[in-house]
Motif scaffolding. Sequence first.
Motif, PDB file in Angstrom:
ATOM      1  N   MET A 189       0.844  -1.199   0.000  1.00 16.90           N
ATOM      2  CA  MET A 189       0.000   0.000   0.000  1.00 16.90           C
ATOM      3  C   MET A 189       0.878   1.246   0.000  1.00 16.90           C
ATOM      4  O   MET A 189       0.607   2.208   0.709  1.00 16.90           O
ATOM      5  N   LEU A 233      -4.060  -7.598  -5.298  1.00 16.08           N
ATOM      6  CA  LEU A 233      -3.902  -7.221  -3.900  1.00 16.08           C
ATOM      7  C   LEU A 233      -5.214  -7.562  -3.220  1.00 16.08           C
ATOM      8  O   LEU A 233      -6.251  -7.003  -3.544  1.00 16.08           O
ATOM      9  N   ALA A 235      -5.651  -8.377   0.382  1.00 17.74           N
ATOM     10  CA  ALA A 235      -5.859  -8.245   1.824  1.00 17.74           C
ATOM     11  C   ALA A 235      -4.942  -7.178   2.380  1.00 17.74           C
ATOM     12  O   ALA A 235      -3.930  -6.825   1.789  1.00 17.74           O
ATOM     13  N   ASN A 236      -5.322  -6.677   3.542  1.00 22.55           N
ATOM     14  CA  ASN A 236      -4.472  -5.741   4.259  1.00 22.55           C
ATOM     15  C   ASN A 236      -3.450  -6.470   5.116  1.00 22.55           C
ATOM     16  O   ASN A 236      -2.600  -5.849   5.729  1.00 22.55           O
ATOM     17  N   PRO A 667     -19.359 -24.007  25.689  1.00 24.08           N
ATOM     18  CA  PRO A 667     -19.860 -22.922  24.821  1.00 24.08           C
ATOM     19  C   PRO A 667     -18.752 -22.350  23.942  1.00 24.08           C
ATOM     20  O   PRO A 667     -17.629 -22.148  24.414  1.00 24.08           O
ATOM     21  N   ASP A 669     -18.416 -19.434  22.792  1.00 21.06           N
ATOM     22  CA  ASP A 669     -17.985 -18.105  23.224  1.00 21.06           C
ATOM     23  C   ASP A 669     -16.810 -18.201  24.192  1.00 21.06           C
ATOM     24  O   ASP A 669     -15.902 -17.373  24.176  1.00 21.06           O
ATOM     25  N   ASP A 670     -16.867 -19.226  25.049  1.00 24.59           N
ATOM     26  CA  ASP A 670     -15.789 -19.374  26.021  1.00 24.59           C
ATOM     27  C   ASP A 670     -14.480 -19.737  25.325  1.00 24.59           C
ATOM     28  O   ASP A 670     -13.404 -19.335  25.767  1.00 24.59           O
ATOM     29  N   PHE A 684     -16.257   1.691   9.730  1.00 17.84           N
ATOM     30  CA  PHE A 684     -16.674   3.081   9.758  1.00 17.84           C
ATOM     31  C   PHE A 684     -17.436   3.360  11.045  1.00 17.84           C
ATOM     32  O   PHE A 684     -18.284   2.610  11.452  1.00 17.84           O
ATOM     33  N   GLY A 685     -17.101   4.439  11.674  1.00 17.49           N
ATOM     34  CA  GLY A 685     -17.823   4.837  12.863  1.00 17.49           C
ATOM     35  C   GLY A 685     -17.295   4.242  14.144  1.00 17.49           C
ATOM     36  O   GLY A 685     -17.842   4.482  15.198  1.00 17.49           O
TER      37      GLY A 685
ATOM     38  N   MET B 596      -9.510   0.784  -1.448  1.00 14.07           N
ATOM     39  CA  MET B 596      -8.077   0.540  -1.595  1.00 14.07           C
ATOM     40  C   MET B 596      -7.610   0.859  -3.015  1.00 14.07           C
ATOM     41  O   MET B 596      -6.533   1.386  -3.227  1.00 14.07           O
ATOM     42  N   PHE B 597      -8.460   0.515  -3.983  1.00  9.13           N
ATOM     43  CA  PHE B 597      -8.075   0.716  -5.376  1.00  9.13           C
ATOM     44  C   PHE B 597      -8.442   2.091  -5.886  1.00  9.13           C
ATOM     45  O   PHE B 597      -7.915   2.560  -6.887  1.00  9.13           O
ATOM     46  N   CYS B 682     -21.372   9.947  18.336  1.00  7.06           N
ATOM     47  CA  CYS B 682     -20.788   8.630  18.545  1.00  7.06           C
ATOM     48  C   CYS B 682     -20.475   8.395  20.010  1.00  7.06           C
ATOM     49  O   CYS B 682     -20.737   7.324  20.550  1.00  7.06           O
ATOM     50  N   ARG B 705     -25.658 -18.291  33.048  1.00  8.53           N
ATOM     51  CA  ARG B 705     -24.437 -18.612  32.321  1.00  8.53           C
ATOM     52  C   ARG B 705     -23.321 -18.991  33.286  1.00  8.53           C
ATOM     53  O   ARG B 705     -22.167 -18.785  33.016  1.00  8.53           O
TER      54      ARG B 705
END
Lengths: 686, 716
Positions: A189, A233, A235-236, A667, A669-670, A684-685, B596-597, B682, B705
């Motif tokens: 990049m 290209l 991926a970052n 689980p 998640d664990d 974004f944001g 990117m492009f 935000c 849980r």
Amino acid sequence: MGEFKVHRVRFFNYIPSGIRCVAYNNQSNRLAVSRTDGTVEIYNLSANYFQEKFFPGHESRATEALCWAKGQRLFSAGLNGEIIEYDLQALNIKYAVDAFGGPIWSMAVSPHGSQLLVGCEDGSVKLFQITPDKIQFERNFDRQKSRILSLSWHPSGTHVAAGSIDYISVFDVKSGSAVHKMLVDRQYMGVSKRKCIIWGVAFLSDGTVISVDSAGKVQFWDSATGTLVKNHLIANADVQSIAVSDQEDSFVVGTAEGTVFHFQLVSVTSNSSEKQWVRTKPFQHHTHDVRAVAHSPTALISGGTDTHLVIRPLMEKVEVKNYDAALRKITFPHRRLISCSKKRQLLLFQFTHHLELWRLGSTVATGKNGDTLPLSRDADHLLHLKTKGPENIICSCISPCGSWIAYSTTSRFFLYRLNYEHDNISLQRVSKMPAFLRSALQILFSEDSAKLFVASNQGSLHVIRLLEGSFKHLHTFQPQSGTVESMCLLAVSPDGNWLASSGTSAGVHVYNIKHLKLHCTVPSYNFPVTALAIAPNTNNLVIAHSDQQVFEYSIPDKQYTEWSRTIQKQGFHYLWLQRDTPITHISFHPKRPMHILLHDAYMFCIIDKSLPLPNDKTLLYNPLPPTNESDVIRRRTAHAFKISKIYKPLLFMDLLDERTLVAVERPLDDIIAQLPPPIKKKKFGT
Amino acid sequence: MAALEEGFTLSAVPLGAGPHGLLGVEQSDKADQFLVTDGGRTVILYKVSDQKPLGSWSVKQGQIITCPAVCNFQTGEYIVVHDNKVLRIWSNEDVNLDKVFKATLSAEIYRIHSIQGAEPLVLFKEGAVRGLEALLAEPQQKIETVISDEEVIKWTKIFMVFKHTVLIFITEKHGNYFAYIQKFNSHTLSKYTLLLGQEEKSVIQSFSASVDRNFISLMSLSSDGCVYETLVPIHPRDPEKDQRVVRSLLLKTVVSGDARNGVALTVLDQDHVAVLGPLLPSSKECVSIWNTKFQTLQASKELPQGTSGQLWYYGENLFVLHGKFLTVIPYKCEVSSLAGALGKLKHSQDPGTQTVPHFVNWETSRGHRFGSQNSEQSKRILRRRKPEVSVQNPASKQLLSAIKKDSEKHIEEELCKFLAIKPTPDFNTIIGDIVSELLGRHKAEPSFYPRNSLMQLIQTHVLSHSLCPGLMEAALEKADVQMLQLCLQQFPDIPESVTCACLKIFLSISDGSLQEAEINMESVSDYSDSVQEEKMEEQTEVLHNGFNAEEENCGNCDRELNKKPQDAAEETTSCPVIPKRAALLNAILHSAYSEMFLLPHLKDIPAQHVTLFLQYLYFLYLKCSENATMTLPGLHPPTLNQIMDWICLLLDANFTVVVMIPEAKRLLLSLYKFVKSQVCICSELNKIEVSFRELQKLNQEKNNRELYSIEVLELF
């Protein structure tokens, strides 16, 4: 059907190891997967993706490369500098050869399967000849400046592409000299990175070399001129793996962002023969690095740090839109890691390098469906038993009475005696294990805890009588002449008369313990056995296969039972057959001989053999209690399969007594919470 | 689009023997069946789809039917009045009208009204209204007089409003018109005087009405040939007082002004009316459909044999007496569009051509089809066409060979022929071949630029950039912004470099050459006073849905809401680019890209163009933030996300340049301000998120849980 108190256990802190390499074998449709702890697993893609074999890992043996040769032989190489061949029958390591080039980063088998090439830390590429029972060093190629991270043979076997740091070399196999050196742009990049690591190369028959690198590029090179043809290209972050289909019309790459990209060779315009590589589909099934990808004729296979093995069928290659066309995500091993002492209400958890013993809590309260009862005593962590040595634990077991623990690594077998004095627990190792008890694939205690059955990796079964603090070898069942297949699953009848054992492919053998001889062999079935159990009183052997079929075989009568024949005639419910995890445990109700309890990772089921079987029109799984229906309707709609999906992912479930169940959940998640953080993507944001 | 289909004659028997043609056409209780009352002595029940009569009843010689027969929907019986006072009620089985139930009333009947879901109502000539049941219970009851002497009922209609019947009748006295609204739930009668406005002298020739929530929209066709609309409230504020309603001009000169008789009007739906009468002074009578929203003529049909000036509309059928025969003209109304309506208008106003407008025949039309709706329509028709004798291959071959040597005009014709054929599965590859062939020739001889053909091909919706990479290149070379805009809208796979090249051209092209270009403006609405316009639009919407009682209250708060953005709008001036350029830039905003492009290409844009684009984007952002939904007005406007992303991209790519330019300073400052406010939002959201997470945690704890628990499970 009944009310149960369920001990819902979530403290089994099991983390599967990340996937490091995958190798697909087109001939046998099997997939070899190596994990970061050195374990190598073999999945049979034809048998419903069942994990039929595994080789335990070793602390010092980090596998970096895995490949199949001549369809049947599996090699791995790792950072300890050794090339290992696995014995797929005996399930152990055949031999290890040191390549003397420092850590090995890459390995490739020649297209004809007669030569093996490894890329080492010191920049050397070493050629080995594969002989029928060993490999033999032949010669070195021109030494390169830095480590060889990836290797790929030209399909004709005359040239080899080797990816290093900042450049790709093309070797002539005959002379061993580098023909071309293709420098890879470090720019990323617009910013110059320190180094550009070539994580993967693929040599196509038209001379194109595809490389993937740490700058996020997929590049196409012309090996004849040594020039860059095309650059994608994608991926970052790093692109870490590449796999090309046999037809060379598509390939797949995996990135450190967890994305898998599919590239396909498509015509430039409608009727021109000119084709070009186009990035067609991105898949995001992983949260972490995709360390390894494979390309089977019908699916893209990927695995990485997030421990999932993902099999993504290519819809255009799937002929029948059946359940095989669905995405598979395999997270948990298809074998049991938990054993349970019913008498003392103990659970033994098996980890890579230690065992944990827990005592379940208790309650005096009662309640109705769905209630959580107040605990009068919480669960206790009684014991933490570390293994000695660098080897991973293969299997472990606690006796039903709770006073014996046995486990095995690749080279040693350990037996412990546990003494309980009030709240104190003392552990005593039984020393002087006989020489033949070196390594076990499966350990089982008899119901009265007086006998120990050990399936060793040479196909033999040892029967040992346990005495207070010592033991006595009773008998060894030798495998049938000519076979060396190891037994992976054992089941003993509650009365202690019968022992059933099953290997990966051949049928189930039943031995008479009293007379110490082979009683019978259950006719072999096309699909591997996933779980075995012998029912009390009737001595019916219940066998679950990876295609989700369940058989019941009467040991005394040496034939399938009437119920088993009925269900085979009628067939299982289609939803039952579409489940994608195998049944890993079968048990029985002590007071209700008609009930069979079995479970897979996402449900447990009590089969009531006295009720009619469901057909495809009936509702297989009805989570709601039949409240406002009359008894007549209830009786009419009731069927043999009582399924509960409350506990998932379910690693173990058993009946402790008539009214008590234990369910061990893990689980997802664990697990995710304990993985390293994934590459953060800018949103974004945020 | 409203359309009239081919009509058909209902009866073989000549009708309209009476002095005033037919008395009426009324619905029966079965769909598709209608009661037709002849002016003389006969009532006939027709089944329209079968085009045949199911039954016919006549009164005795010497008696005369004075009021059209209706069906009592509650009982399924038919009711007719003869000799003004005598009611006859019969059913399908009855044969002779003499032998059926008869009731003689004390006063003369004007009309019997029957409507689905209510009891039939009898309107007497003196203006009194009675329910049928009450009347039959005591036929000789006294009927009061409601209207004054010399006042004559001219027209009447019944409606169901919120499950209650509402009857309206219009009376006339010395050229003054009055409307009476009789409500049956409250038994109130309100009277309104219709004020004719400036056209005092005109005589109303026909009425029609539709109900719109709280209003009856009364339409009248005056002798000057114009249609007027009068909104008569159903619920009067003060029923006792004499009230006045004014009428407003709805359509101008729908029939020739000198047509004294034989004109009629009926409301078809919210936006359409049907008018019977000659369109031009000299022309024959015809039925025409007008769109009141766009004031356009949608369709018309000539009736050369003359009519009785009566028009009925039920369901999807228009009934009209054509000559001596009752004719049914099926009427259809598809979703109307402005473009389609305008197309009609052009045709109908062109005096040189035939007065009766035709539909645009899509199958023969060529070129000049802009906008996706039109081309979609054409595609639909193409698909509907039956396969013709010509096979795909020869046609495309012929076309390909034409491309090699023929003139642009000829190629266009060939292309039209080719496109008219039903598309085959390999349609898109053939289209691709044609385009590449065209471009190949363009490359060989630069003067050859078959613009219309290419446009037409792009609008087939099957092309993509990868299928014809040279197309946009050529358009870029020619700076053909219209083509570029079309490509940006249609192609899913434009590379970022080309998008950027388009952007450069769109920003750099002069206003003068833009004015000449024909650009699709649908994504741009008039931004200059969009605040006001929006308010207007809101109001019209309210009117469309009928009277909104809260409207007045809401106006104030609306104004308050609008206050702030208006201040902001004052701060920024008008749109920094002309609408045509805005449309082009919107096409860029809509296009897909990967940042990117795109970023490296954005760096090449000259600084003043960057500033201009930024100004435009900022302007769009302000327009967006003016309303609560954060959207722009218009048909296909850029979304807020697109605008924001592009602002970020532009700034990312050209930040150092923009910082250096003095004229961009103010812009950057305002951008900074709005970013600050966004950051504020935000951070507030983050605060809320924390609280939500706590709630979630609480919820999870409830969901048990913990690591270990003992639960009760019952298996069924």
